[in-house]
Design a protein around this motif. Structure first.
Motif, short mmCIF file in Angstrom:
data_model
loop_
_atom_site.label_atom_id
_atom_site.label_comp_id
_atom_site.label_asym_id
_atom_site.label_seq_id
_atom_site.Cartn_x
_atom_site.Cartn_y
_atom_site.Cartn_z
N LEU A 7 0.83 -1.21 0.00
CA LEU A 7 0.00 0.00 0.00
C LEU A 7 0.86 1.26 0.00
CD1 LEU A 7 -2.78 -1.09 2.51
CD2 LEU A 7 -2.87 -1.12 0.01
N THR A 8 1.99 1.21 0.69
CA THR A 8 2.90 2.36 0.70
C THR A 8 3.49 2.59 -0.69
OG1 THR A 8 3.43 2.04 3.03
CG2 THR A 8 5.03 3.27 1.71
N ALA A 9 3.88 1.50 -1.37
CA ALA A 9 4.42 1.64 -2.73
C ALA A 9 3.38 2.24 -3.67
CB ALA A 9 4.88 0.28 -3.25
N LEU A 10 2.10 1.91 -3.43
CA LEU A 10 1.02 2.45 -4.26
C LEU A 10 0.59 3.84 -3.83
CD1 LEU A 10 -1.24 -0.75 -4.33
CD2 LEU A 10 0.21 0.08 -6.20
N ARG A 11 1.11 4.33 -2.68
CA ARG A 11 0.73 5.61 -2.11
C ARG A 11 -0.76 5.62 -1.77
NH1 ARG A 11 2.32 5.94 -6.68
NH2 ARG A 11 0.68 7.27 -7.53
N TRP A 12 -1.28 4.46 -1.35
CA TRP A 12 -2.71 4.30 -1.13
C TRP A 12 -3.10 4.81 0.25
CZ3 TRP A 12 -5.92 3.29 -4.92
CH2 TRP A 12 -7.28 3.10 -4.59
N SER A 13 -4.09 5.69 0.31
CA SER A 13 -4.50 6.25 1.60
C SER A 13 -6.01 6.27 1.79
CB SER A 13 -3.95 7.67 1.74
OG SER A 13 -4.45 8.50 0.70
N ALA A 14 -6.77 5.79 0.81
CA ALA A 14 -8.23 5.78 0.96
C ALA A 14 -8.61 4.86 2.12
CB ALA A 14 -8.88 5.30 -0.33
N PRO A 15 -9.69 5.18 2.84
CA PRO A 15 -10.08 4.33 3.96
C PRO A 15 -10.51 2.94 3.48
CG PRO A 15 -11.74 6.03 3.57
CD PRO A 15 -10.58 6.33 2.67
N PRO A 16 -10.22 1.92 4.29
CA PRO A 16 -10.59 0.56 3.89
C PRO A 16 -12.10 0.36 3.91
CG PRO A 16 -9.65 0.56 6.10
CD PRO A 16 -9.51 1.95 5.56
N LYS A 17 -12.54 -0.59 3.11
CA LYS A 17 -13.95 -1.00 3.08
C LYS A 17 -13.96 -2.51 3.26
CE LYS A 17 -15.49 2.74 0.11
NZ LYS A 17 -16.07 3.12 -1.17
#
Length: 195
Positions: A7-17
């Motif tokens: 997730l860090t490599a993807l720069r992902w920060s959206a809240p989980p569902k």
């Protein structure tokens, strides 16, 4: 490597569902690796680098529809399994290859369920016609991170990592990570080494 590394490599920060894994696993008749569940809870249905599509249960209203999709890709492999002398069973057979992602109709990515601990299952990358298959003793997150980052270490599908850096994930609903502040300084030197 962990899910957070991916997730860090993807720069992902959206809240989980979170997915209702009890219903999904009951419908499919398998317990999924914990990392895959973490990835699917964190990311919406979508694709890495525009190539690698997750077989994501949240894409469907009912778990049974998800099972149909997984079974469809398992059946795609089964069509050529006998002719190619594929040495492994295929879902839904006990211990059968369980698809979890795909690259178009070219490659099916799954787990080779060896033993009772899903978190120890190796990843298997299968040409959709079973002309070739490769087994990687890696966790789900470790494999996906290797697929999308440079240097490209999963050689049969190295073009996925070469598509764009830093790596991207785009949800079918349009959700994406914010663009990087600046281009990845390592991308072009690494890409040049691959030529």
């Amino acid at each position: 490597m962990t899910t957070q590394d991916l997730l860090t490599a993807l720069r992902w920060s959206a809240p989980p569902k979170p997915v209702n894994w009890n219903k999904v696993e009951a419908a499919i008749g398998r317990t999924y690796p914990a990392e895959f569940k973490q990835i699917a809870d964190a990311l919406p249905p979508g694709s890495f680098q525009t190539f690698v599509t997750l077989l994501h249960p949240a894409k469907f209203k009912r778990p049974e529809e998800f099972v149909e999709e997984v079974r469809g890709y398992a059946d795609l492999l089964r069509e050529d399994a006998a002719d190619r002398r594929f040495p492994h069973p295929i879902y839904p057979e006990p211990g059968g290859v369980l698809p979890f992602a795909l690259i178009g109709f070219d490659w099916v990515i799954g787990w080779l369920p060896e033993g009772d601990d899903p978190d120890r299952w190796p990843v298997i990358l299968c040409d959709s016609h079973l002309d070739a298959w490769h087994i990687y003793p890696m966790s789900t997150s470790e494999f996906l991170l290797a697929v999308v980052t440079l240097p490209a270490t999963i050689k049969p599908i190295s073009y996925v990592a070469e598509e764009v850096q830093p790596p991207s994930y785009i949800g079918f609903d349009g959700t994406t990570a914010p663009p990087p502040d600046q281009p990845d300084k390592n991308y072009w030197p690494e890409a040049a080494k691959l030529q």
